[in-house]
Design a protein around this motif. Sequence first.
Motif, PDB file in Angstrom:
ATOM      1  N   THR A  86       2.232   1.842  -3.395  1.00  0.00           N
ATOM      2  CA  THR A  86       1.185   2.281  -4.316  1.00  0.00           C
ATOM      3  C   THR A  86       1.003   3.786  -4.272  1.00  0.00           C
ATOM      4  OG1 THR A  86      -0.003   0.169  -4.178  1.00  0.00           O
ATOM      5  CG2 THR A  86      -1.264   2.085  -4.875  1.00  0.00           C
ATOM      6  N   TRP A  87       0.834   4.353  -3.104  1.00  0.00           N
ATOM      7  CA  TRP A  87       0.593   5.788  -3.062  1.00  0.00           C
ATOM      8  C   TRP A  87       1.846   6.597  -3.374  1.00  0.00           C
ATOM      9  CZ3 TRP A  87       3.336   8.877   0.090  1.00  0.00           C
ATOM     10  CH2 TRP A  87       3.770   8.416   1.344  1.00  0.00           C
ATOM     11  N   SER A 130      -5.194   6.174  -3.972  1.00  0.00           N
ATOM     12  CA  SER A 130      -4.609   4.831  -4.063  1.00  0.00           C
ATOM     13  C   SER A 130      -5.619   3.761  -3.659  1.00  0.00           C
ATOM     14  CB  SER A 130      -3.364   4.721  -3.171  1.00  0.00           C
ATOM     15  OG  SER A 130      -3.705   4.769  -1.795  1.00  0.00           O
ATOM     16  N   VAL A 181      -0.029   4.207 -11.126  1.00  0.00           N
ATOM     17  CA  VAL A 181       1.087   3.481 -10.517  1.00  0.00           C
ATOM     18  C   VAL A 181       2.140   3.144 -11.567  1.00  0.00           C
ATOM     19  CG1 VAL A 181       1.756   1.360  -9.320  1.00  0.00           C
ATOM     20  CG2 VAL A 181      -0.361   2.545  -8.686  1.00  0.00           C
ATOM     21  N   ILE A 184       1.952   6.732  -7.089  1.00  0.00           N
ATOM     22  CA  ILE A 184       0.946   7.674  -7.579  1.00  0.00           C
ATOM     23  C   ILE A 184       1.423   9.106  -7.398  1.00  0.00           C
ATOM     24  CG2 ILE A 184      -1.373   8.584  -7.150  1.00  0.00           C
ATOM     25  CD1 ILE A 184      -2.262   5.700  -6.591  1.00  0.00           C
ATOM     26  N   LYS A 195      -9.483   1.969  -7.383  1.00  0.00           N
ATOM     27  CA  LYS A 195      -8.897   1.220  -8.494  1.00  0.00           C
ATOM     28  C   LYS A 195      -8.927   2.006  -9.799  1.00  0.00           C
ATOM     29  CE  LYS A 195      -9.817  -3.393  -6.655  1.00  0.00           C
ATOM     30  NZ  LYS A 195     -10.464  -4.719  -6.892  1.00  0.00           N
ATOM     31  N   GLN A 251       0.821  -1.195   0.000  1.00  0.00           N
ATOM     32  CA  GLN A 251       0.000   0.000   0.000  1.00  0.00           C
ATOM     33  C   GLN A 251       0.863   1.256   0.000  1.00  0.00           C
ATOM     34  OE1 GLN A 251      -2.262  -1.273   3.491  1.00  0.00           O
ATOM     35  NE2 GLN A 251      -4.141  -1.011   2.310  1.00  0.00           N
ATOM     36  N   HIS A 281      -5.453   3.438 -10.548  1.00  0.00           N
ATOM     37  CA  HIS A 281      -4.273   2.597 -10.399  1.00  0.00           C
ATOM     38  C   HIS A 281      -3.385   2.576 -11.636  1.00  0.00           C
ATOM     39  CE1 HIS A 281      -4.633   0.070  -6.519  1.00  0.00           C
ATOM     40  NE2 HIS A 281      -5.117   1.268  -6.336  1.00  0.00           N
ATOM     41  N   TRP A 282      -3.890   3.096 -12.768  1.00  0.00           N
ATOM     42  CA  TRP A 282      -3.024   3.240 -13.940  1.00  0.00           C
ATOM     43  C   TRP A 282      -1.890   4.221 -13.662  1.00  0.00           C
ATOM     44  CZ3 TRP A 282      -2.773   8.206 -15.890  1.00  0.00           C
ATOM     45  CH2 TRP A 282      -3.805   9.079 -15.492  1.00  0.00           C
TER      46      TRP A 282
END
Length: 343
Positions: A10-11, A269, A278, A14, A272, A7, A275-276
Amino acid sequence: MGSTTKQRITWVDIAKALGIIAVVFGHAIDSERDIRSFDLVYDAIYWWHMPLFFIIGGFFLKPLARNWEAIRQFLSRRCKPLIVSYLLMGSLLIMLSHFVRNQDWSYTAFYFVRLLYGGRTLNNYLSIFWFINVYILTLIVVIILISWVRPAILQWIISLTLFAIGTIHQQPEFLGHPYFPWDVQVVLITTTYMLAGYYGFKLLQTISHKYITLLSIGIFYMLLIHDQVTRKINFTLYLKSDNLNHTGLALITPLVLCLGVILVSQIISELKLFHWLVFWGRHTVLIMFWHRALFDLPEIMGLPNHWLLKCLMGLLIPILAVLVWKQFRHFLMHHRPRQFVHS
């Protein structure tokens, strides 16, 4: 902040994606700055987009053990790959620029010298490469601070002193030359941003009212833009050219606005739908290296030389190249002769 490494990554990815989109957008509208609205947007982006990468660079730093082996591993793992990429990509883009822009060989040969000197001497396709110079040097300075200066308060005293010196003595000369090698004087400023990332990453978990904090940051941003529009202030923050005109705002504004970007990244994040981003965040260096060269594509292809088209070219083509490369590797792995597969 999420409770797992996945997680957190992920952020962070982003946030990096939002940063690189802002970088490409800012460069794309540079030629439109004779229009007041574009000039205002340009300045407002520069208040945070490059500091964001230095702040994120501090997130995962760890103090080194006080021995040569730890130093060697740090230089090998963190600095060497950046230097190799800088030299290889820089050399490739210099040659590409030579043929695309019909530059003479004397200009091209001297550009290889400029690649070694770095910093503000780099322009055209390599204009963003100063960031790699300053990023590497900032990493080294911050690692020295957190590894060899134990009291955190002393680290901050040193960092803020460097920041004050860097903002007071702007654009100094180096042995009679107007540009410092590798823009080293900018490290006086970026050290504070990266150190803020190092300590701020640990504090992000303590923010309980994200939406209220984000709203406050948004209001701060709007007030700052309003004052810029009404000319109550004329705040600029151009790190490459070592050009800023307000020490207090140069310290506070990037930290506040980057916190806002980070909070936005944490919130989206969990969706969904975004999420592209990322994937963009994991390839920011590639986009950073290539987007200026890709700005020439519309003209080469006979398309309008519009800022939006340049922006799309700079953001999409590197990602498409990565996707094609991944598919090509996947094809090779599954169509290799059997004797090589089992060797």
